[in-house]
Motif scaffolding. Structure first.
Motif, mmCIF file in Angstrom:
data_model
loop_
_atom_site.group_PDB
_atom_site.id
_atom_site.type_symbol
_atom_site.label_atom_id
_atom_site.label_comp_id
_atom_site.label_asym_id
_atom_site.label_seq_id
_atom_site.Cartn_x
_atom_site.Cartn_y
_atom_site.Cartn_z
ATOM 1 N N ASP A 111 37.422 50.035 41.065
ATOM 2 C CA ASP A 111 37.862 49.057 41.811
ATOM 3 C C ASP A 111 39.162 48.378 41.645
ATOM 4 N N CYS A 112 39.900 48.121 42.464
ATOM 5 C CA CYS A 112 41.181 47.163 42.021
ATOM 6 C C CYS A 112 40.822 45.716 42.390
ATOM 7 N N PRO A 113 41.912 44.987 41.865
ATOM 8 C CA PRO A 113 41.661 43.584 41.980
ATOM 9 C C PRO A 113 41.389 43.093 43.295
ATOM 10 N N PHE A 114 41.753 43.831 44.328
ATOM 11 C CA PHE A 114 41.464 43.412 45.752
ATOM 12 C C PHE A 114 40.552 44.017 46.562
ATOM 13 N N CYS A 115 39.587 44.875 45.650
ATOM 14 C CA CYS A 115 38.789 45.403 46.548
ATOM 15 C C CYS A 115 37.550 44.415 46.727
ATOM 16 N N GLY A 116 37.141 44.535 48.170
ATOM 17 C CA GLY A 116 36.256 43.749 48.648
ATOM 18 C C GLY A 116 37.005 42.752 49.689
ATOM 19 N N MET A 117 38.281 42.643 49.709
ATOM 20 C CA MET A 117 39.120 41.820 50.527
ATOM 21 C C MET A 117 38.921 42.192 51.936
ATOM 22 N N THR A 118 38.894 43.452 52.288
ATOM 23 C CA THR A 118 38.879 43.639 53.729
ATOM 24 C C THR A 118 37.586 43.454 54.278
ATOM 25 N N ARG A 119 36.416 43.880 53.547
ATOM 26 C CA ARG A 119 35.085 43.470 53.935
ATOM 27 C C ARG A 119 35.092 42.006 54.110
ATOM 28 N N ALA A 120 35.602 41.131 53.033
ATOM 29 C CA ALA A 120 35.474 39.472 52.916
ATOM 30 C C ALA A 120 36.175 39.110 54.155
ATOM 31 N N TYR A 121 37.349 39.517 54.782
ATOM 32 C CA TYR A 121 37.862 39.088 56.151
ATOM 33 C C TYR A 121 37.207 39.416 57.206
ATOM 34 N N CYS A 136 48.426 32.760 41.960
ATOM 35 C CA CYS A 136 47.395 33.745 42.720
ATOM 36 C C CYS A 136 47.163 34.755 41.863
ATOM 37 N N VAL A 137 48.478 35.303 41.212
ATOM 38 C CA VAL A 137 48.417 36.621 40.105
ATOM 39 C C VAL A 137 47.191 36.289 39.086
ATOM 40 N N THR A 138 47.477 35.234 38.699
ATOM 41 C CA THR A 138 46.598 34.705 37.547
ATOM 42 C C THR A 138 45.203 34.645 37.957
ATOM 43 N N ALA A 139 44.960 34.308 39.114
ATOM 44 C CA ALA A 139 43.440 33.972 39.692
ATOM 45 C C ALA A 139 42.908 35.446 40.011
ATOM 46 N N PHE A 140 43.815 36.178 40.449
ATOM 47 C CA PHE A 140 43.225 37.755 40.870
ATOM 48 C C PHE A 140 42.941 38.018 39.421
ATOM 49 N N THR A 141 43.931 38.131 38.521
ATOM 50 C CA THR A 141 43.858 38.685 37.076
ATOM 51 C C THR A 141 42.342 38.107 36.407
ATOM 52 N N VAL A 142 42.242 37.095 36.469
ATOM 53 C CA VAL A 142 40.928 36.505 36.015
ATOM 54 C C VAL A 142 39.806 36.931 36.496
ATOM 55 N N ASN A 143 39.717 37.076 37.920
ATOM 56 C CA ASN A 143 38.549 37.429 38.694
ATOM 57 C C ASN A 143 38.439 38.985 38.255
ATOM 58 N N TYR A 144 39.583 39.652 38.204
ATOM 59 C CA TYR A 144 39.241 41.056 37.924
ATOM 60 C C TYR A 144 38.673 41.336 36.549
ATOM 61 N N ALA A 145 39.108 40.541 35.634
ATOM 62 C CA ALA A 145 38.707 40.655 34.208
ATOM 63 C C ALA A 145 37.118 40.264 34.037
ATOM 64 N N ARG A 199 28.707 35.448 53.021
ATOM 65 C CA ARG A 199 29.011 36.908 52.657
ATOM 66 C C ARG A 199 30.601 37.227 52.194
ATOM 67 N N ALA A 200 31.566 36.621 52.930
ATOM 68 C CA ALA A 200 32.758 36.921 52.794
ATOM 69 C C ALA A 200 33.122 36.297 51.134
ATOM 70 N N ILE A 201 32.745 35.491 50.761
ATOM 71 C CA ILE A 201 32.866 35.185 49.409
ATOM 72 C C ILE A 201 32.300 35.856 48.602
ATOM 73 N N SER A 202 30.846 36.681 48.808
ATOM 74 C CA SER A 202 30.249 37.491 47.829
ATOM 75 C C SER A 202 31.194 38.865 47.834
ATOM 76 N N TYR A 203 31.739 39.128 48.868
ATOM 77 C CA TYR A 203 32.656 40.266 48.771
ATOM 78 C C TYR A 203 33.939 40.033 47.821
ATOM 79 N N HIS A 204 34.492 38.901 47.943
ATOM 80 C CA HIS A 204 35.661 38.578 47.162
ATOM 81 C C HIS A 204 35.797 37.125 47.262
ATOM 82 N N PRO A 205 35.414 36.525 46.031
ATOM 83 C CA PRO A 205 35.655 35.119 46.162
ATOM 84 C C PRO A 205 36.782 34.433 46.355
#
Length: 107
Positions: free
Chosen positions: A32-42, A93-102, A52-58
């Motif tokens: 998965d990439c750091p943005f995986c789930g974004m399309t399903r979330a939107y 945003c980059v920091t938040a996406f990186t932490v979420n991905y980690a 459900r959107a938050i569960s796909y990508h917070p």
């Protein structure tokens, strides 16, 4: 008005690419990439299902502003305060996406 239409065109191209072709990072690496789930979330958010959107990508609410911030960064160089605010927003945003991905990788 042209700029707004152009932004919607960019978002439409990204959405079509995501639905038809899929994530190139996942296709190449199998991860998965750091943005995986974004399309399903939107998609879930547009249907009104925010839980459900938050569960796909917070961080799905940061996706579009992040892309717009990146798109306008070069144009804001003349306006120092806006440029700095936009740059700080992109870093946050980059920091938040990186932490979420980690966290996603670890769990």
């Amino acid at each position: 008005m042209k700029k707004i239409a152009l932004h919607f065109l960019y978002l439409a191209v990204i959405a079509v690419y995501a639905y038809i072709i899929g994530c190139p990072f996942r296709r190449i690496t199998g991860m998965d990439c750091p943005f995986c789930g974004m399309t399903r979330a939107y998609t879930a958010a547009f249907c009104g299902d925010f839980a459900r959107a938050i569960s796909y990508h917070p961080l799905f609410l940061l996706g579009i502003p992040f892309i717009l911030g990146l798109a306008h960064l070069g144009r804001l160089k003349r306006h120092r305060r806006l440029f700095i605010a936009d740059f700080v927003f992109i870093i946050v945003c980059v920091t938040a996406f990186t932490v979420n991905y980690a966290i996603k990788i670890v769990t």
